[in-house]
Enzyme design. Structure first.
Site, PDB file in Angstrom:
ATOM      1  N   GLY A   1       0.960  -1.470   4.452  1.00 11.02           N
ATOM      2  CA  GLY A   1       1.393  -0.148   4.026  1.00 11.02           C
ATOM      3  C   GLY A   1       2.235   0.576   5.047  1.00 11.02           C
ATOM      4  N   HIS A   2       1.590   1.029   6.125  1.00 11.55           N
ATOM      5  CA  HIS A   2       2.216   1.975   7.044  1.00 11.55           C
ATOM      6  C   HIS A   2       3.567   1.500   7.571  1.00 11.55           C
ATOM      7  CE1 HIS A   2       2.636   4.369  10.767  1.00 11.55           C
ATOM      8  NE2 HIS A   2       2.136   5.311   9.992  1.00 11.55           N
TER       9      HIS A   2
ATOM     10  N   HIS B   1      -5.549   3.745  -1.699  1.00 10.49           N
ATOM     11  CA  HIS B   1      -6.890   4.086  -1.199  1.00 10.49           C
ATOM     12  C   HIS B   1      -7.177   5.543  -1.545  1.00 10.49           C
ATOM     13  CE1 HIS B   1      -9.659   4.254   2.650  1.00 10.49           C
ATOM     14  NE2 HIS B   1     -10.303   4.576   1.550  1.00 10.49           N
TER      15      HIS B   1
ATOM     16  N   THR C   1      -7.348   6.361  10.158  1.00 13.81           N
ATOM     17  CA  THR C   1      -7.169   5.289   9.197  1.00 13.81           C
ATOM     18  C   THR C   1      -8.453   4.463   9.241  1.00 13.81           C
ATOM     19  OG1 THR C   1      -5.792   3.387   8.595  1.00 13.81           O
ATOM     20  CG2 THR C   1      -5.998   3.852  10.950  1.00 13.81           C
ATOM     21  N   THR C   2      -8.539   3.414   8.419  1.00 13.42           N
ATOM     22  CA  THR C   2      -9.774   2.628   8.387  1.00 13.42           C
ATOM     23  C   THR C   2      -9.911   1.882   9.714  1.00 13.42           C
ATOM     24  OG1 THR C   2      -9.304   2.374   6.055  1.00 13.42           O
ATOM     25  CG2 THR C   2     -11.087   1.038   6.939  1.00 13.42           C
TER      26      THR C   2
ATOM     27  N   HIS D   1       0.957   6.069   2.126  1.00 10.75           N
ATOM     28  CA  HIS D   1       1.717   6.964   3.002  1.00 10.75           C
ATOM     29  C   HIS D   1       2.936   7.583   2.338  1.00 10.75           C
ATOM     30  CE1 HIS D   1      -1.237   6.462   5.933  1.00 10.75           C
ATOM     31  NE2 HIS D   1      -1.094   5.158   5.925  1.00 10.75           N
TER      32      HIS D   1
ATOM     33  N   HIS E   1      -3.975  -4.691   7.786  1.00 10.93           N
ATOM     34  CA  HIS E   1      -4.110  -3.536   8.681  1.00 10.93           C
ATOM     35  C   HIS E   1      -3.244  -3.721   9.928  1.00 10.93           C
ATOM     36  CE1 HIS E   1      -6.075   0.318   9.344  1.00 10.93           C
ATOM     37  NE2 HIS E   1      -5.738   0.092  10.598  1.00 10.93           N
TER      38      HIS E   1
ATOM     39  N   ASN F   1       0.853  -1.188   0.000  1.00 14.59           N
ATOM     40  CA  ASN F   1       0.000   0.000   0.000  1.00 14.59           C
ATOM     41  C   ASN F   1       0.896   1.247   0.000  1.00 14.59           C
ATOM     42  OD1 ASN F   1      -1.441   2.250   1.120  1.00 14.59           O
ATOM     43  ND2 ASN F   1      -3.060   0.862   1.743  1.00 14.59           N
TER      44      ASN F   1
ATOM     45  N   GLU G   1     -11.217  -9.358   2.815  1.00 14.94           N
ATOM     46  CA  GLU G   1      -9.958  -9.033   3.481  1.00 14.94           C
ATOM     47  C   GLU G   1     -10.260  -8.940   4.971  1.00 14.94           C
ATOM     48  OE1 GLU G   1      -7.280  -6.271   1.661  1.00 14.94           O
ATOM     49  OE2 GLU G   1      -6.581  -5.547   3.619  1.00 14.94           O
TER      50      GLU G   1
ATOM     51  N   ARG H   1       4.213  18.521   2.056  1.00 12.92           N
ATOM     52  CA  ARG H   1       4.867  19.696   1.494  1.00 12.92           C
ATOM     53  C   ARG H   1       4.098  20.280   0.303  1.00 12.92           C
ATOM     54  NH1 ARG H   1      10.476  20.900   2.254  1.00 12.92           N
ATOM     55  NH2 ARG H   1      10.647  20.995   4.505  1.00 12.92           N
TER      56      ARG H   1
ATOM     57  N   ARG I   1      -9.269   8.279  -0.770  1.00 12.30           N
ATOM     58  CA  ARG I   1     -10.263   8.652   0.240  1.00 12.30           C
ATOM     59  C   ARG I   1     -11.100   9.817  -0.256  1.00 12.30           C
ATOM     60  NH1 ARG I   1      -8.946   6.360   5.569  1.00 12.30           N
ATOM     61  NH2 ARG I   1     -10.635   7.632   6.320  1.00 12.30           N
TER      62      ARG I   1
ATOM     63  N   GLU J   1      -8.542   0.634  -3.182  1.00  9.80           N
ATOM     64  CA  GLU J   1      -9.371   0.664  -1.970  1.00  9.80           C
ATOM     65  C   GLU J   1     -10.326   1.830  -2.075  1.00  9.80           C
ATOM     66  OE1 GLU J   1      -7.600   0.881   1.891  1.00  9.80           O
ATOM     67  OE2 GLU J   1      -6.359  -0.835   1.427  1.00  9.80           O
TER      68      GLU J   1
ATOM     69  N   ARG K   1      -6.840  12.828   1.217  1.00  3.95           N
ATOM     70  CA  ARG K   1      -5.771  13.246   2.127  1.00  3.95           C
ATOM     71  C   ARG K   1      -4.413  12.678   1.737  1.00  3.95           C
ATOM     72  NH1 ARG K   1      -7.531   9.905   7.469  1.00  3.95           N
ATOM     73  NH2 ARG K   1      -9.456  11.026   7.057  1.00  3.95           N
ATOM     74  N   HIS K   2      -4.390  11.555   1.028  1.00  3.51           N
ATOM     75  CA  HIS K   2      -3.085  11.058   0.566  1.00  3.51           C
ATOM     76  C   HIS K   2      -3.123  10.809  -0.949  1.00  3.51           C
ATOM     77  CE1 HIS K   2      -5.145   7.352   1.678  1.00  3.51           C
ATOM     78  NE2 HIS K   2      -4.873   7.478   2.967  1.00  3.51           N
TER      79      HIS K   2
END
Ligand code: PXP
Length: 252
Positions: free
Chosen positions: A220-221, A47, A104-105, A14, A198, A11, A155, A22, A49, A74, A53-54
């Site tokens: 991901g994270h 994902h 997060t989810t 991030h 997750h 993922n 999932e 920035r 959203r 996602e 946001r990302h």
């Protein structure tokens, strides 16, 4: 039974989080996707959203255009996201619950209360040739409904298991691992393909990877977090070299 190969979906959300901090163009999530694929990722997850946001719309378009590896999109089960998915046609779409205020989810889909919304979305995505998965709590009753809704894949939300591992609570960890095992077994017996994800880290992934029915993990994270420390020494060395190169021009 012999376990299927365990695939890794990386993922890249991030990477986009860092870019957006920035407001510029780097680090590029598409470049991260290429690097992940070169290192052995089997698929790339992003994902989009509602609040962007990302990952942004153009990231999803570029990921679909630039990578040959399967793209797992996602998304919330909304008309806006369905329109984007059916236009871009990723390999897979994972339906997730989405609340604006969450970081997060935070939980699996409400497959009971949300059944009437989910059913037509699953159908529309399936008709567009997209493999649909539902991000759900690891509970047999929830998997029964996911199956009845016509999703070929679930999932399993590993958040509670991950929380227990972060807390160092071994009893809770064993309980949550057992819940994942039971759910995976139940889902596979129904004919569902089982994914999980997750909060998975190098420290807690092994137990989940040992569940024979699990075919794919989406992570991901922690990967992006680890990449900072794996990559920072090299980045500092490269910066030093460039500084020396510039410096050597003085009086030359
Ligand atoms: N799977 C799903 C459905 C998710 O929503 C997320 C978080 O975006 C992940 C996997 C990956 O979680 P993490 O970033 O904690 O590895």
């Amino acid at each position: 039974m012999s376990a299927p190969n365990l695939r890794l979906g990386v993922n890249v959300d991030h990477v986009a989080t860092l870019r957006n901090a920035r407001g510029g163009f780097y680090p590029d999530p598409c470049r991260a996707a290429h690097e992940a694929i070169m290192a052995g990722a089997d698929s790339i997850t992003a994902h989009l959203r509602e609040d962007r946001r990302h990952i942004r719309d153009e990231d999803v378009e570029r990921l679909k255009r630039q990578i040959l590896t399967p793209l797992n999109f996602e998304m919330a089960a909304t008309a806006e996201m369905v329109a984007i998915a059916t236009r871009i046609r990723p390999h897979a779409a994972c339906l997730v619950p989405e609340k604006r205020e969450e970081r997060t989810t935070e939980g699996g889909l409400d497959v009971i209360g949300g059944a009437e919304t989910l059913r037509p979305v699953i159908e529309e995505l399936r008709d567009a040739g997209i493999r649909v998965s539902l991000f759900v709590e690891p509970e047999p009753a929830v998997l029964d409904i996911a199956f009845a809704l016509g999703a070929p894949v679930v999932e399993l939300h590993t958040g509670a298991y991950a929380e227990a591992s972060f807390a160092g609570d071994t009893e809770r960890l064993a309980r949550e691992a057992a819940r994942l095992y039971r759910a995976a077994e139940h889902g596979a017996a129904l004919g569902l393909e089982i994914h999980a994800g997750h909060g998975l880290t190098e420290e807690n992934v092994a137990l989940v990877a040992a569940i024979p029915q699990v075919a794919e993990l989406n992570i991901g994270h922690s990967l992006i977090a680890t990449a900072i420390f794996v990559g920072l020494p090299e980045a500092v060395r490269a910066m030093r070299d460039e500084m020396e190169r510039g410096r050597s021009r003085i009086g030359g």
